[in-house]
Scaffold this motif. Structure first.
Motif, PDB file in Angstrom:
ATOM      1  N   LYS A   2       0.831  -1.200   0.000  1.00 40.50           N
ATOM      2  CA  LYS A   2       0.000   0.000   0.000  1.00 40.50           C
ATOM      3  C   LYS A   2       0.869   1.254   0.000  1.00 40.50           C
ATOM      4  O   LYS A   2       2.039   1.209   0.385  1.00 40.50           O
ATOM      5  CB  LYS A   2      -0.889   0.005   1.234  1.00 40.50           C
ATOM      6  CG  LYS A   2      -1.863  -1.140   1.291  1.00 40.50           C
ATOM      7  CD  LYS A   2      -2.641  -1.100   2.587  1.00 40.50           C
ATOM      8  CE  LYS A   2      -3.549  -2.308   2.693  1.00 40.50           C
ATOM      9  NZ  LYS A   2      -4.223  -2.374   3.979  1.00 40.50           N
ATOM     10  N   ILE A   3       0.281   2.363  -0.404  1.00 42.66           N
ATOM     11  CA  ILE A   3       1.007   3.637  -0.435  1.00 42.66           C
ATOM     12  C   ILE A   3       1.494   4.010   0.957  1.00 42.66           C
ATOM     13  O   ILE A   3       2.612   4.480   1.119  1.00 42.66           O
ATOM     14  CB  ILE A   3       0.125   4.748  -1.044  1.00 42.66           C
ATOM     15  CG1 ILE A   3      -0.090   4.464  -2.515  1.00 42.66           C
ATOM     16  CG2 ILE A   3       0.761   6.116  -0.840  1.00 42.66           C
ATOM     17  CD1 ILE A   3      -1.005   5.418  -3.219  1.00 42.66           C
ATOM     18  N   LYS A   4       0.668   3.776   1.970  1.00 39.44           N
ATOM     19  CA  LYS A   4       1.062   4.077   3.350  1.00 39.44           C
ATOM     20  C   LYS A   4       2.319   3.289   3.731  1.00 39.44           C
ATOM     21  O   LYS A   4       3.250   3.827   4.323  1.00 39.44           O
ATOM     22  CB  LYS A   4      -0.070   3.739   4.311  1.00 39.44           C
ATOM     23  CG  LYS A   4       0.293   3.944   5.775  1.00 39.44           C
ATOM     24  CD  LYS A   4      -0.746   3.380   6.710  1.00 39.44           C
ATOM     25  CE  LYS A   4      -0.711   1.917   6.722  1.00 39.44           C
ATOM     26  NZ  LYS A   4      -0.118   1.183   7.728  1.00 39.44           N
ATOM     27  N   ASP A   5       2.368   2.022   3.332  1.00 36.30           N
ATOM     28  CA  ASP A   5       3.526   1.187   3.636  1.00 36.30           C
ATOM     29  C   ASP A   5       4.773   1.685   2.908  1.00 36.30           C
ATOM     30  O   ASP A   5       5.868   1.712   3.476  1.00 36.30           O
ATOM     31  CB  ASP A   5       3.251  -0.266   3.265  1.00 36.30           C
ATOM     32  CG  ASP A   5       2.142  -0.882   4.091  1.00 36.30           C
ATOM     33  OD1 ASP A   5       1.970  -0.474   5.265  1.00 36.30           O
ATOM     34  OD2 ASP A   5       1.439  -1.762   3.569  1.00 36.30           O
ATOM     35  N   MET A   6       4.603   2.085   1.654  1.00 40.22           N
ATOM     36  CA  MET A   6       5.741   2.612   0.891  1.00 40.22           C
ATOM     37  C   MET A   6       6.273   3.895   1.524  1.00 40.22           C
ATOM     38  O   MET A   6       7.485   4.097   1.616  1.00 40.22           O
ATOM     39  CB  MET A   6       5.354   2.850  -0.563  1.00 40.22           C
ATOM     40  CG  MET A   6       5.169   1.570  -1.342  1.00 40.22           C
ATOM     41  SD  MET A   6       4.960   1.832  -3.104  1.00 40.22           S
ATOM     42  CE  MET A   6       3.229   2.234  -3.186  1.00 40.22           C
ATOM     43  N   CYS A   7       5.360   4.750   1.983  1.00 42.08           N
ATOM     44  CA  CYS A   7       5.770   6.000   2.636  1.00 42.08           C
ATOM     45  C   CYS A   7       6.508   5.716   3.940  1.00 42.08           C
ATOM     46  O   CYS A   7       7.522   6.358   4.238  1.00 42.08           O
ATOM     47  CB  CYS A   7       4.576   6.898   2.893  1.00 42.08           C
ATOM     48  SG  CYS A   7       3.863   7.590   1.386  1.00 42.08           S
ATOM     49  N   LEU A   8       6.013   4.758   4.708  1.00 44.84           N
ATOM     50  CA  LEU A   8       6.687   4.401   5.965  1.00 44.84           C
ATOM     51  C   LEU A   8       8.064   3.791   5.706  1.00 44.84           C
ATOM     52  O   LEU A   8       9.028   4.088   6.420  1.00 44.84           O
ATOM     53  CB  LEU A   8       5.822   3.447   6.785  1.00 44.84           C
ATOM     54  CG  LEU A   8       4.610   4.062   7.472  1.00 44.84           C
ATOM     55  CD1 LEU A   8       3.716   2.992   8.080  1.00 44.84           C
ATOM     56  CD2 LEU A   8       5.059   5.059   8.534  1.00 44.84           C
ATOM     57  N   CYS A   9       8.161   2.954   4.685  1.00 39.79           N
ATOM     58  CA  CYS A   9       9.465   2.379   4.336  1.00 39.79           C
ATOM     59  C   CYS A   9      10.444   3.481   3.925  1.00 39.79           C
ATOM     60  O   CYS A   9      11.604   3.479   4.341  1.00 39.79           O
ATOM     61  CB  CYS A   9       9.320   1.355   3.220  1.00 39.79           C
ATOM     62  SG  CYS A   9       8.575  -0.197   3.750  1.00 39.79           S
ATOM     63  N   ALA A  10       9.964   4.423   3.118  1.00 47.34           N
ATOM     64  CA  ALA A  10      10.819   5.543   2.704  1.00 47.34           C
ATOM     65  C   ALA A  10      11.206   6.398   3.899  1.00 47.34           C
ATOM     66  O   ALA A  10      12.366   6.822   4.026  1.00 47.34           O
ATOM     67  CB  ALA A  10      10.108   6.386   1.658  1.00 47.34           C
TER      68      ALA A  10
END
Length: 180
Positions: A2-10
């Motif tokens: 999910k986009i939220k997960d990608m943002c948290l990973c970044a």
């Protein structure tokens, strides 16, 4: 993902990079806050933490100066690069378990820290011997590459657990559950 997960990973990749620049020069490898952010990412992102650490390492290897001494593909010849490999393995290990018991979090984080140290020290020995032709005694390696950092890293683990528990209790349950 999910986009939220990608943002948290970044976000955690950036935090690990920032942690590289908050350093105290001791011995051969400086003390940094990278361990704190790797463990914290593993506790919060769980199984997705490895993506965050891989993103950080890839950013450095393509030339962005996010490592403690710069970046670039030639960084693999720096004896401390093994600790970055250890971050990847540790984030995978620490992040794969779901139990949030304080003792379990601490023990699994300590095992992750041991992985970082073991991989880091073995890589250091390998690069120093093969590339630089230098040999160090086991006692020097253990003292200079492990014992010097152990108190600070144990404190980093405790701080990561405290921060994780604060976040876990303050964020809505659906946010934390989506990281499983």
């Amino acid at each position: 993902m999910k986009i939220k997960d990608m943002c948290l990973c970044a976000l955690f990749a950036v935090l690990i990079g920032i942690g590289a620049f908050i350093k105290v020069p001791v011995s051969i490898v400086p003390i940094t806050l990278q361990t704190l952010f790797v463990i914290l990412a593993s506790l919060i992102l769980r199984q997705k933490a490895i993506y965050s650490v891989l993103l950080y390492v890839c950013m450095g290897l393509i030339g962005l100066p996010v490592f403690t001494s710069g970046g670039g593909i030639s960084y693999v010849l720096i004896p401390s690069f093994g600790y970055l490999i250890g971050f990847i393995i540790s984030s995978w290990f620490v992040g794969r378990y779901q139990n949030t018991n304080h003792i379990s979090l601490f023990l699994r984080s300590c095992i992750g820290l041991a992985m970082i140290y073991i991989i880091g020290m073995l890589y250091f020995i390998f690069i120093q011997y093969v590339y630089y032709g230098q040999v160090f005694s086991i006692s020097w390696i253990f003292t200079s590459l492990c014992l010097v950092y152990l108190p600070g890293d144990l404190l980093s683990i405790l701080l990561s657990i405290v921060i994780y528990k604060r976040i876990e209790y303050s964020l809505p349950q659906y946010i934390m559950q989506s990281n499983t």
